[in-house]
Design a protein around this motif. Structure first.
Motif, PDB file in Angstrom:
ATOM      1  N   VAL A  22       0.844  -1.205   0.000  1.00 22.10           N
ATOM      2  CA  VAL A  22       0.000   0.000   0.000  1.00 22.10           C
ATOM      3  C   VAL A  22       0.876   1.251   0.000  1.00 22.10           C
ATOM      4  O   VAL A  22       0.596   2.211  -0.734  1.00 22.10           O
ATOM      5  CB  VAL A  22      -0.960  -0.015   1.210  1.00 22.10           C
ATOM      6  CG1 VAL A  22      -1.645   1.323   1.385  1.00 22.10           C
ATOM      7  CG2 VAL A  22      -1.981  -1.121   1.068  1.00 22.10           C
ATOM      8  N   MET A  23       1.925   1.261   0.810  1.00 25.23           N
ATOM      9  CA  MET A  23       2.824   2.420   0.832  1.00 25.23           C
ATOM     10  C   MET A  23       3.511   2.607  -0.519  1.00 25.23           C
ATOM     11  O   MET A  23       3.668   3.741  -0.989  1.00 25.23           O
ATOM     12  CB  MET A  23       3.872   2.257   1.931  1.00 25.23           C
ATOM     13  CG  MET A  23       3.343   2.513   3.321  1.00 25.23           C
ATOM     14  SD  MET A  23       4.631   2.409   4.569  1.00 25.23           S
ATOM     15  CE  MET A  23       5.746   3.663   4.050  1.00 25.23           C
ATOM     16  N   HIS A  24       3.908   1.523  -1.137  1.00 26.94           N
ATOM     17  CA  HIS A  24       4.540   1.591  -2.456  1.00 26.94           C
ATOM     18  C   HIS A  24       3.581   2.222  -3.467  1.00 26.94           C
ATOM     19  O   HIS A  24       3.963   3.108  -4.237  1.00 26.94           O
ATOM     20  CB  HIS A  24       4.950   0.182  -2.895  1.00 26.94           C
ATOM     21  CG  HIS A  24       5.614   0.145  -4.222  1.00 26.94           C
ATOM     22  ND1 HIS A  24       4.940  -0.117  -5.376  1.00 26.94           N
ATOM     23  CD2 HIS A  24       6.906   0.348  -4.575  1.00 26.94           C
ATOM     24  CE1 HIS A  24       5.782  -0.074  -6.388  1.00 26.94           C
ATOM     25  NE2 HIS A  24       6.980   0.194  -5.929  1.00 26.94           N
ATOM     26  N   THR A  25       2.326   1.799  -3.434  1.00 25.14           N
ATOM     27  CA  THR A  25       1.320   2.348  -4.349  1.00 25.14           C
ATOM     28  C   THR A  25       1.077   3.830  -4.073  1.00 25.14           C
ATOM     29  O   THR A  25       0.992   4.640  -5.000  1.00 25.14           O
ATOM     30  CB  THR A  25       0.004   1.564  -4.213  1.00 25.14           C
ATOM     31  OG1 THR A  25       0.271   0.183  -4.426  1.00 25.14           O
ATOM     32  CG2 THR A  25      -1.025   2.053  -5.200  1.00 25.14           C
ATOM     33  N   LYS A  30       1.667   9.609  -5.470  1.00 21.51           N
ATOM     34  CA  LYS A  30       2.203  10.928  -5.144  1.00 21.51           C
ATOM     35  C   LYS A  30       3.187  11.388  -6.212  1.00 21.51           C
ATOM     36  O   LYS A  30       3.178  12.556  -6.628  1.00 21.51           O
ATOM     37  CB  LYS A  30       2.889  10.888  -3.782  1.00 21.51           C
ATOM     38  CG  LYS A  30       3.465  12.229  -3.357  1.00 21.51           C
ATOM     39  CD  LYS A  30       4.266  12.108  -2.079  1.00 21.51           C
ATOM     40  CE  LYS A  30       5.595  11.509  -2.415  1.00 21.51           C
ATOM     41  NZ  LYS A  30       6.584  11.621  -1.346  1.00 21.51           N
ATOM     42  N   TYR A  31       4.033  10.494  -6.702  1.00 18.93           N
ATOM     43  CA  TYR A  31       5.011  10.831  -7.742  1.00 18.93           C
ATOM     44  C   TYR A  31       4.315  11.319  -9.006  1.00 18.93           C
ATOM     45  O   TYR A  31       4.685  12.354  -9.568  1.00 18.93           O
ATOM     46  CB  TYR A  31       5.877   9.600  -8.030  1.00 18.93           C
ATOM     47  CG  TYR A  31       6.723   9.736  -9.263  1.00 18.93           C
ATOM     48  CD1 TYR A  31       7.876  10.494  -9.261  1.00 18.93           C
ATOM     49  CD2 TYR A  31       6.360   9.097 -10.450  1.00 18.93           C
ATOM     50  CE1 TYR A  31       8.659  10.617 -10.394  1.00 18.93           C
ATOM     51  CE2 TYR A  31       7.128   9.211 -11.582  1.00 18.93           C
ATOM     52  CZ  TYR A  31       8.281   9.969 -11.548  1.00 18.93           C
ATOM     53  OH  TYR A  31       9.038  10.087 -12.677  1.00 18.93           O
ATOM     54  N   ILE A  37       1.496  18.095 -11.727  1.00 24.71           N
ATOM     55  CA  ILE A  37       1.460  19.501 -11.315  1.00 24.71           C
ATOM     56  C   ILE A  37       2.601  20.277 -11.964  1.00 24.71           C
ATOM     57  O   ILE A  37       2.408  21.389 -12.468  1.00 24.71           O
ATOM     58  CB  ILE A  37       1.509  19.604  -9.776  1.00 24.71           C
ATOM     59  CG1 ILE A  37       0.195  19.092  -9.181  1.00 24.71           C
ATOM     60  CG2 ILE A  37       1.782  21.026  -9.322  1.00 24.71           C
ATOM     61  CD1 ILE A  37       0.222  18.949  -7.683  1.00 24.71           C
ATOM     62  N   VAL A  38       3.789  19.709 -11.985  1.00 23.22           N
ATOM     63  CA  VAL A  38       4.924  20.360 -12.650  1.00 23.22           C
ATOM     64  C   VAL A  38       4.633  20.514 -14.135  1.00 23.22           C
ATOM     65  O   VAL A  38       4.900  21.560 -14.730  1.00 23.22           O
ATOM     66  CB  VAL A  38       6.225  19.558 -12.406  1.00 23.22           C
ATOM     67  CG1 VAL A  38       7.344  20.047 -13.304  1.00 23.22           C
ATOM     68  CG2 VAL A  38       6.626  19.647 -10.958  1.00 23.22           C
ATOM     69  N   GLY A  39       4.077  19.485 -14.746  1.00 27.56           N
ATOM     70  CA  GLY A  39       3.720  19.562 -16.162  1.00 27.56           C
ATOM     71  C   GLY A  39       2.691  20.643 -16.435  1.00 27.56           C
ATOM     72  O   GLY A  39       2.766  21.340 -17.454  1.00 27.56           O
ATOM     73  N   LEU A  40       1.735  20.799 -15.524  1.00 26.46           N
ATOM     74  CA  LEU A  40       0.728  21.848 -15.684  1.00 26.46           C
ATOM     75  C   LEU A  40       1.368  23.231 -15.656  1.00 26.46           C
ATOM     76  O   LEU A  40       1.052  24.087 -16.485  1.00 26.46           O
ATOM     77  CB  LEU A  40      -0.338  21.732 -14.587  1.00 26.46           C
ATOM     78  CG  LEU A  40      -1.378  22.841 -14.553  1.00 26.46           C
ATOM     79  CD1 LEU A  40      -2.282  22.758 -15.774  1.00 26.46           C
ATOM     80  CD2 LEU A  40      -2.171  22.778 -13.279  1.00 26.46           C
ATOM     81  N   PHE A  41       2.277  23.452 -14.710  1.00 26.22           N
ATOM     82  CA  PHE A  41       2.930  24.758 -14.635  1.00 26.22           C
ATOM     83  C   PHE A  41       3.829  25.012 -15.839  1.00 26.22           C
ATOM     84  O   PHE A  41       3.892  26.140 -16.345  1.00 26.22           O
ATOM     85  CB  PHE A  41       3.717  24.899 -13.331  1.00 26.22           C
ATOM     86  CG  PHE A  41       2.849  25.220 -12.153  1.00 26.22           C
ATOM     87  CD1 PHE A  41       2.208  26.445 -12.061  1.00 26.22           C
ATOM     88  CD2 PHE A  41       2.655  24.300 -11.151  1.00 26.22           C
ATOM     89  CE1 PHE A  41       1.398  26.747 -10.989  1.00 26.22           C
ATOM     90  CE2 PHE A  41       1.845  24.583 -10.074  1.00 26.22           C
ATOM     91  CZ  PHE A  41       1.221  25.819  -9.994  1.00 26.22           C
TER      92      PHE A  41
END
Length: 70
Positions: A22-25, A30-31, A37-41
Motif C-alpha cells: 500500500v505504501m509503495h502504491t 504521489k510521484y 502539477i509540474v507539467g501543468l505549470f
C-alpha cells in the motif's frame, strides 16, 4: 531515538507486507501527481498569451490606468 523509531517502522512493515505494498502504491500516486502539477505549470508558462494582458510587442500604453509599473 529516530533510529529506533525507523527500526520499529521497518520491522512492522516487514511483518505486514500488504501495508508495504500500500505504501509503495501511495508513493507512486504521489510521484505521478507531483509530475502532473509540474507539467501543468510548464504548460502554463509555454502557453502564456501576451496579448490577453494588453501588451503588444513589449510596449505598454502609458494612458492605461489599469497597468501598474514598478
Amino acid at each position: 531515538m529516530i533510529e529506533s523509531l525507523l527500526d520499529t517502522i521497518n520491522l512492522f512493515l516487514l511483518q505486514h507486507p500488504h501495508l508495504l505494498h500500500v505504501m509503495h502504491t501511495l508513493f507512486w500516486i504521489k510521484y505521478w501527481l507531483l509530475l502532473a502539477i509540474v507539467g501543468l505549470f510548464v504548460y502554463l508558462v509555454y502557453t502564456n498569451d501576451e496579448h490577453k494582458f494588453g501588451a503588444t510587442s513589449g510596449e505598454i500604453d502609458p494612458a492605461s490606468e489599469s497597468i501598474f509599473l514598478a
